[in-house]
Write a protein that holds these residues in place. Structure first.
Motif, PDB file in Angstrom:
ATOM      1  N   SER A 131       0.838  -1.204   0.000  1.00  0.00           N
ATOM      2  CA  SER A 131       0.000   0.000   0.000  1.00  0.00           C
ATOM      3  C   SER A 131       0.873   1.255   0.000  1.00  0.00           C
ATOM      4  CB  SER A 131      -0.916  -0.003   1.215  1.00  0.00           C
ATOM      5  OG  SER A 131      -1.808  -1.103   1.178  1.00  0.00           O
ATOM      6  N   ASP A 132       1.954   1.238   0.788  1.00  0.00           N
ATOM      7  CA  ASP A 132       2.857   2.392   0.814  1.00  0.00           C
ATOM      8  C   ASP A 132       3.547   2.580  -0.528  1.00  0.00           C
ATOM      9  OD1 ASP A 132       2.175   2.803   3.440  1.00  0.00           O
ATOM     10  OD2 ASP A 132       3.931   1.778   4.255  1.00  0.00           O
ATOM     11  N   SER A 134       2.399   1.655  -3.455  1.00  0.00           N
ATOM     12  CA  SER A 134       1.396   2.158  -4.394  1.00  0.00           C
ATOM     13  C   SER A 134       1.146   3.642  -4.192  1.00  0.00           C
ATOM     14  CB  SER A 134       0.102   1.369  -4.226  1.00  0.00           C
ATOM     15  OG  SER A 134      -0.909   1.870  -5.080  1.00  0.00           O
ATOM     16  N   SER A 135       1.060   4.065  -2.936  1.00  0.00           N
ATOM     17  CA  SER A 135       0.835   5.483  -2.650  1.00  0.00           C
ATOM     18  C   SER A 135       2.018   6.329  -3.109  1.00  0.00           C
ATOM     19  CB  SER A 135       0.597   5.677  -1.157  1.00  0.00           C
ATOM     20  OG  SER A 135      -0.552   4.973  -0.727  1.00  0.00           O
ATOM     21  N   SER A 137       4.195   5.601  -5.509  1.00  0.00           N
ATOM     22  CA  SER A 137       4.232   5.638  -6.974  1.00  0.00           C
ATOM     23  C   SER A 137       3.172   6.591  -7.525  1.00  0.00           C
ATOM     24  CB  SER A 137       4.020   4.236  -7.534  1.00  0.00           C
ATOM     25  OG  SER A 137       5.012   3.349  -7.075  1.00  0.00           O
ATOM     26  N   ARG A 138       1.973   6.549  -6.931  1.00  0.00           N
ATOM     27  CA  ARG A 138       0.910   7.442  -7.378  1.00  0.00           C
ATOM     28  C   ARG A 138       1.265   8.902  -7.110  1.00  0.00           C
ATOM     29  NH1 ARG A 138      -2.683   4.948  -5.108  1.00  0.00           N
ATOM     30  NH2 ARG A 138      -2.865   6.126  -3.169  1.00  0.00           N
ATOM     31  N   LEU A 139       1.877   9.159  -5.942  1.00  0.00           N
ATOM     32  CA  LEU A 139       2.267  10.527  -5.609  1.00  0.00           C
ATOM     33  C   LEU A 139       3.361  11.016  -6.537  1.00  0.00           C
ATOM     34  CD1 LEU A 139       2.195  13.002  -3.784  1.00  0.00           C
ATOM     35  CD2 LEU A 139       3.779  11.821  -2.240  1.00  0.00           C
ATOM     36  N   ASP A 140       4.322  10.140  -6.867  1.00  0.00           N
ATOM     37  CA  ASP A 140       5.409  10.535  -7.758  1.00  0.00           C
ATOM     38  C   ASP A 140       4.874  10.875  -9.142  1.00  0.00           C
ATOM     39  OD1 ASP A 140       8.385  10.676  -8.264  1.00  0.00           O
ATOM     40  OD2 ASP A 140       7.812   9.188  -9.762  1.00  0.00           O
ATOM     41  N   ALA A 141       3.945  10.053  -9.654  1.00  0.00           N
ATOM     42  CA  ALA A 141       3.346  10.341 -10.959  1.00  0.00           C
ATOM     43  C   ALA A 141       2.525  11.618 -10.921  1.00  0.00           C
ATOM     44  CB  ALA A 141       2.479   9.166 -11.402  1.00  0.00           C
ATOM     45  N   GLU A 142       1.834  11.843  -9.815  1.00  0.00           N
ATOM     46  CA  GLU A 142       1.020  13.046  -9.674  1.00  0.00           C
ATOM     47  C   GLU A 142       1.888  14.297  -9.644  1.00  0.00           C
ATOM     48  OE1 GLU A 142      -1.913  15.018  -6.297  1.00  0.00           O
ATOM     49  OE2 GLU A 142      -1.646  12.848  -6.366  1.00  0.00           O
ATOM     50  N   ARG A 145       3.222  15.235 -13.096  1.00  0.00           N
ATOM     51  CA  ARG A 145       2.264  15.859 -14.018  1.00  0.00           C
ATOM     52  C   ARG A 145       1.768  17.211 -13.529  1.00  0.00           C
ATOM     53  NH1 ARG A 145       0.116  10.496 -13.986  1.00  0.00           N
ATOM     54  NH2 ARG A 145      -1.453  11.208 -12.500  1.00  0.00           N
ATOM     55  N   ARG A 193       0.451  20.232  -1.310  1.00  0.00           N
ATOM     56  CA  ARG A 193       1.382  19.187  -0.936  1.00  0.00           C
ATOM     57  C   ARG A 193       2.381  19.689   0.107  1.00  0.00           C
ATOM     58  NH1 ARG A 193      -0.251  14.131  -1.287  1.00  0.00           N
ATOM     59  NH2 ARG A 193      -0.932  13.539  -3.387  1.00  0.00           N
TER      60      ARG A 193
END
Length: 206
Positions: A131-132, A134-135, A137-142, A145, A193
């Motif tokens: 879960s960490d 995934s979070s 990776s999602r934050l890095d992609a966010e 962009r 952020r």
């Protein structure tokens, strides 16, 4: 007429060679370097440096070099992140495999119950770890962009302090903000952020 034509032809030929040497050839070198970056085989890309030219080609060269450096650093960060993830996942997997193999041969109910508890803890640990990851990776992609904008860190911290005073308990520590020269603390970033980061720091400090 023939003399004028010969002079014009000579000037045209000279300008053609001049333009080929100053414009076409550098652009071809930059295009070839970009192709090498696209099909690179793990080697650090080498972009020709035309920054000494005070024209558009110099700007293009500098932009390509900065873009390539940023891309290379990001690839190194991804490799480091993947190695860290593999290391973190390997530990609970090793413990889980050992517990499962031991539980298959243990006859004592108490020992088996203890091993089952270890297996459950390892499964929960892996679930939190995934879960960490995934979070993160999602934050890095966010963040990659998102469009950053100038913001005043002093005003952001002041707003967080006001929220803390309005929502905190009477026994909570009092926060004060002191800026030495009173000038704005401007940075480029994402306000919400950065607010989360400072809020977590304040919360963890209590």
């Amino acid at each position: 007429i023939l003399k004028v034509f010969a002079i014009a032809l000579g000037i045209t030929v000279f300008l053609s060679f001049y333009l080929a040497g100053t414009i076409v050839r550098p652009i071809r070198r930059l295009a070839a370097a970009a192709d090498r970056v696209t099909g690179g085989q793990g080697q650090t890309p080498n972009i020709p440096n035309f920054a000494w030219r005070q024209d558009e080609i110099g700007d293009l060269s500098e932009a390509l070099r900065e873009m390539t450096d940023a891309l290379w650093k990001r690839m190194e960060a991804i490799e480091t992140f993947a190695a860290d993830v593999a290391h973190e996942i390997k530990n609970p997997l090793t413990s889980l495999r050992s517990a499962v193999e031991t539980a298959a041969i243990v006859k004592d109910p108490a020992q088996r119950e203890k091993l089952l508890s270890i297996i459950q803890d390892d499964v929960k640990r892996m679930d939190r770890l995934i879960s960490d990851i995934s979070s993160a990776s999602r934050l890095d992609a966010e963040l990659a962009r998102a469009q950053m904008a100038p913001l005043d860190v002093g005003k952001l911290l002041g707003a967080l302090i006001q929220v803390h005073e309005a929502t905190g308990h009477a026994s909570a520590p009092k926060l004060t903000l002191q800026i030495v020269d009173g000038s704005p603390l401007m940075v480029n970033g994402l306000e919400w952020r950065l607010g989360q980061v400072f809020e977590n720091l304040i919360t963890n400090a209590f």
